[in-house]
Design a protein around this motif. Sequence first.
Motif, PDB file in Angstrom:
ATOM      1  N   VAL A 172     -24.947  12.202 -10.290  1.00 25.72           N
ATOM      2  CA  VAL A 172     -23.508  12.276  -9.997  1.00 25.72           C
ATOM      3  C   VAL A 172     -22.887  10.903 -10.227  1.00 25.72           C
ATOM      4  CG1 VAL A 172     -21.763  12.734  -8.250  1.00 25.72           C
ATOM      5  CG2 VAL A 172     -23.863  14.102  -8.312  1.00 25.72           C
TER       6      VAL A 172
ATOM      7  N   LYS B 285     -22.217  22.107  -9.646  1.00 26.31           N
ATOM      8  CA  LYS B 285     -23.378  21.321 -10.053  1.00 26.31           C
ATOM      9  C   LYS B 285     -24.477  21.376  -9.004  1.00 26.31           C
ATOM     10  CE  LYS B 285     -20.813  17.975 -12.882  1.00 26.31           C
ATOM     11  NZ  LYS B 285     -20.418  16.553 -13.001  1.00 26.31           N
TER      12      LYS B 285
ATOM     13  N   TYR C 216     -11.733  13.425  -2.075  1.00 26.13           N
ATOM     14  CA  TYR C 216     -12.532  14.126  -3.094  1.00 26.13           C
ATOM     15  C   TYR C 216     -11.678  14.543  -4.286  1.00 26.13           C
ATOM     16  CZ  TYR C 216     -16.340  14.347   0.266  1.00 26.13           C
ATOM     17  OH  TYR C 216     -17.338  14.024   1.151  1.00 26.13           O
TER      18      TYR C 216
ATOM     19  N   HIS D 210     -15.716  12.070  -8.698  1.00 30.41           N
ATOM     20  CA  HIS D 210     -15.535  13.001  -7.579  1.00 30.41           C
ATOM     21  C   HIS D 210     -15.085  12.348  -6.278  1.00 30.41           C
ATOM     22  CE1 HIS D 210     -17.441  16.104 -10.028  1.00 30.41           C
ATOM     23  NE2 HIS D 210     -18.406  15.233 -10.308  1.00 30.41           N
TER      24      HIS D 210
ATOM     25  N   VAL E 195     -22.630  16.671  -0.820  1.00 27.39           N
ATOM     26  CA  VAL E 195     -23.815  17.420  -1.231  1.00 27.39           C
ATOM     27  C   VAL E 195     -24.470  18.075  -0.016  1.00 27.39           C
ATOM     28  CG1 VAL E 195     -26.130  17.198  -2.227  1.00 27.39           C
ATOM     29  CG2 VAL E 195     -24.195  16.027  -3.291  1.00 27.39           C
TER      30      VAL E 195
ATOM     31  N   VAL F 230     -20.150  11.000  -1.251  1.00 25.79           N
ATOM     32  CA  VAL F 230     -20.733  12.006  -2.126  1.00 25.79           C
ATOM     33  C   VAL F 230     -21.986  12.622  -1.495  1.00 25.79           C
ATOM     34  CG1 VAL F 230     -22.267  10.521  -3.495  1.00 25.79           C
ATOM     35  CG2 VAL F 230     -21.203  12.511  -4.556  1.00 25.79           C
TER      36      VAL F 230
ATOM     37  N   SER G 166     -16.011  21.450  -9.308  1.00 24.86           N
ATOM     38  CA  SER G 166     -17.031  21.116 -10.301  1.00 24.86           C
ATOM     39  C   SER G 166     -18.288  20.570  -9.634  1.00 24.86           C
ATOM     40  CB  SER G 166     -16.479  20.097 -11.289  1.00 24.86           C
ATOM     41  OG  SER G 166     -17.486  19.637 -12.164  1.00 24.86           O
ATOM     42  N   LEU G 167     -18.143  19.722  -8.626  1.00 25.31           N
ATOM     43  CA  LEU G 167     -19.303  19.169  -7.934  1.00 25.31           C
ATOM     44  C   LEU G 167     -20.049  20.258  -7.165  1.00 25.31           C
ATOM     45  CD1 LEU G 167     -20.982  16.732  -7.247  1.00 25.31           C
ATOM     46  CD2 LEU G 167     -19.393  16.192  -5.382  1.00 25.31           C
ATOM     47  N   THR G 168     -19.331  21.190  -6.582  1.00 28.79           N
ATOM     48  CA  THR G 168     -19.979  22.299  -5.881  1.00 28.79           C
ATOM     49  C   THR G 168     -20.829  23.125  -6.837  1.00 28.79           C
ATOM     50  OG1 THR G 168     -18.131  22.419  -4.320  1.00 28.79           O
ATOM     51  CG2 THR G 168     -19.581  24.333  -4.451  1.00 28.79           C
TER      52      THR G 168
END
Length: 269
Positions: free
Chosen positions: A107, A134, A125, A112, A26, A22, A130-132
């Motif tokens: 997170v 955030k 992944y 994720h 990021v 993760v 959604s993580l992008t």
Amino acid sequence: MEGLESVYTLVAGSISCTQDAVVCFVHWAIIKNGYKCLGSGDEPGSADRRSELLPANWNNNKELYTLRYQANDGTSHYLLKATTVDANLVIFNLMNPSTQQDSALTVDVRDHVDAEWLHSFHHVYKDADSLTEKVTTQLLSAPEEPSPRGSKAKTNASADGRDEEEEGRWRRREVEHDPLRIPTRHTRHEVQPQWPDPFAVGGADLDPFNPQGGGMTVDPRHTMPSRFDPSSGIPGAILPPGAVPPGARFDPYGPPEPEPDHLPPPGFD
């Protein structure tokens, strides 16, 4: 996800936990938004260089990841720290050292990252979009440069001054009208309470002509007329005629004369 596969593949051999995966994601999202990585750690080092890749020792500390970034135009520097709370939770903090502005993102790696596919980019992944979002909206939106000085800043300062002055007036007003507050002084507009004269207590009893009456049990002016005149003396008493002034208050000695409706004593014929 352009560029993410290259970044992940280059460090896949050193990824040993879901937190590594993760943090790598990021990092890629920050690079995608116009930044370059300078290196790891809080302070600059001799090996620092602007790169889209992660530095060699980026994941030596699994509990605290520290990476430094610079905007592509070279104007802003940022410090990223990723703190591992537990095996499933990582908190990211991004700070601009020049403005002390920072942002945070929490997170849950289970949402994720698939722990069973850490070495397979095509499966590792989950819900990457959604993580992008955030990272873009929560982590990269807050650390900004301070606003320039100008007319707008002065206007805001004057408005803040007026707000503080208005707030001060309201605070003073609340203190002045506080029902639990003991006043320290009186102004000329305040109405002073009218307290009774303590030396006037019993004055009505001492004045036989007081129209308000007194506190005696028997008042010759407000009770039923008596059958005898106190000024003429009382038979069998020690007061001679004229001993009681006319109109004076007088409680007779002993019981009054019996009336026909009085209850006779026992054995009375």
